[in-house]
Design an enzyme around this catalytic site. Structure first.
Site, short mmCIF file in Angstrom:
data_model
loop_
_atom_site.label_atom_id
_atom_site.label_comp_id
_atom_site.label_asym_id
_atom_site.label_seq_id
_atom_site.Cartn_x
_atom_site.Cartn_y
_atom_site.Cartn_z
CE1 TYR A 258 -6.78 2.92 -0.70
CE2 TYR A 258 -4.42 3.06 -0.27
CZ TYR A 258 -5.51 2.39 -0.80
OH TYR A 258 -5.33 1.17 -1.39
CG ASP B 8 -8.14 3.86 -4.85
OD1 ASP B 8 -9.37 3.65 -4.92
OD2 ASP B 8 -7.34 3.45 -5.68
CD GLU C 219 -2.92 -0.87 -0.16
OE1 GLU C 219 -2.97 0.24 -0.73
OE2 GLU C 219 -3.54 -1.86 -0.58
#
Length: 346
Positions: free
Chosen positions: A135, A153, A52
């Site tokens: 996020y 996102d 991520e």
DNA sequence: TAGACGTGGGT
DNA sequence: TACCCAAGTCT
């Protein structure tokens, strides 16, 4: 049957999630950091988090090799936390947004020091760590820990803004997008749900040419097959980029060149680089032995390479073998200059 | 809140 | 070519 709105809402939202998850079960991309849908494997929070962070503002294609390299060098969170800063920064070189690498190390060390080496398993705990924003906290909570977090996102913004025809420009639209998406998040598979929306945004509901004919949630999409699909989401106008200039120094001794480490908070902070001047609006007068143009997010740069005899007396740095500069971990800007020198030098 | 912060690929 | 875009965060 109840006539309360919540009942019909539940049926509709359940159907939305099911159509999306059924599509994901068939069409999910195979990615090195992903546990395939239907697998019994348990996601490794370390790998989920690492992916991520790397994927922030960065394409899957660019990340794949770096993810493989990092997990080979540092298979566990403890390995990464114990790594030398210089090795991690060098391994990140070329991926961009170098604050992510600095925060990556800070985060790994904070998890080891403050959380017994285990990531917090909820959004609030994750959000408090360096480099983890709204996020990423939601994504890791959902994908690694099965929390029903609302993951938003840029892909999901696009999908939801179109599906619900949200006309408010970004980033103000984010609040409405979250509110629209929240009721649809399924308790059973929140991680797959988030990844399904991201895959949908990457493969079907693309920015320029949405493929509505193959979209699993087109039935109730408010812009399906219309020009609104391409128009949304509304984005703010872009500002013009200034052009800046700078000088880098090529200081050679035998088969070595002098490298320094950039200040932590500067542009390309914490990275090895050729020393040089500040970057300014006016072009330098010095005569260059090489020159490159490079485009950053918020300005374009022309960097001239000027030969020097020796480093500044007070400078801290290291002599690096020119033949081994690939291993120095230079940002792309400097790698371009170095490549130019090697071409001309032979 | 708006600007800083990298890079490579697509059109 | 020039511009847009990509699993955002920090200040």
């Amino acid at each position: 049957m109840s006539v309360q709105p919540s009942t019909t809402t539940t049926a509709a939202t359940g159907d939305f999630a099911n159509r999306l998850l059924d599509w994901y079960d068939r069409e999910a991309r195979t990615l090195p950091w992903r546990v395939p849908p239907g697998s019994r494997a348990v996601p490794d929070p370390y790998r989920v988090w690492l992916a991520e962070i790397m994927l922030q503002q960065t394409t899957v294609a660019a990340v794949t090799g770096y993810f493989t390299g990092f997990t080979a060098l540092w298979p566990t969170l403890a390995d990464l936390a114990a790594a030398d800063d210089a090795d991690v920064m060098a391994a990140w070189a070329g991926l961009g947004y170098y604050a992510r690498a600095r925060n990556l190390l800070a985060c790994a060390r904070a998890v080891v020091a403050d959380h017994g080496g285990h990531f917090p398993d909820d959004e609030a705990g994750l959000r408090a760590l360096p480099g983890i924003g709204d996020y990423t906290a939601a994504a890791v909570a959902a994908i690694a820990f099965g929390r029903p977090a609302v993951v938003v996102d840029a892909n999901i913004e696009r999908v939801v803004a179109r599906h619900r025809r949200i006309e408010v420009p970004l980033p103000a639209a984010k609040r409405a997008i979250r509110a629209a998406l929240a009721p649809f998040v399924p308790a059973a598979r929140p991680g797959d749900f988030a990844q399904a929306l991201m895959d949908l945004g990457a493969r079907i509901c693309t920015p320029r040419a949405p493929d509505c004919a193959h979209c699993p949630i087109a039935d109730d999409c408010r812009v399906r097959g219309t020009s609104d699909a391409v128009r949304l989401p509304v984005k703010p106008p872009r500002k013009a980029k200034p052009h800046r200039h700078g000088v880098a120094h090529w200081i050679r001794s035998d088969d070595n060149v002098w490298l320094e480490r950039r200040a932590p908070r500067a542009m390309l902070g914490g990275m090895r680089a050729l020393p040089g001047s500040e970057w300014t609006d006016a072009p330098p007068r010095e005569s260059a032995i090489a020159e490159v143009r490079h485009s950053f997010t918020h300005f374009d740069l022309t960097l001239k390479l000027v030969a020097r005899e020796s480093p500044d007396a007070a400078a801290e740095g290291e002599w690096w073998p020119i033949a081994e500069l690939d291993a120095a971990g230079l940002p792309t800007l400097y790698r371009k200059l170095v490549d130019r020198m090697r071409e001309s030098d032979g």
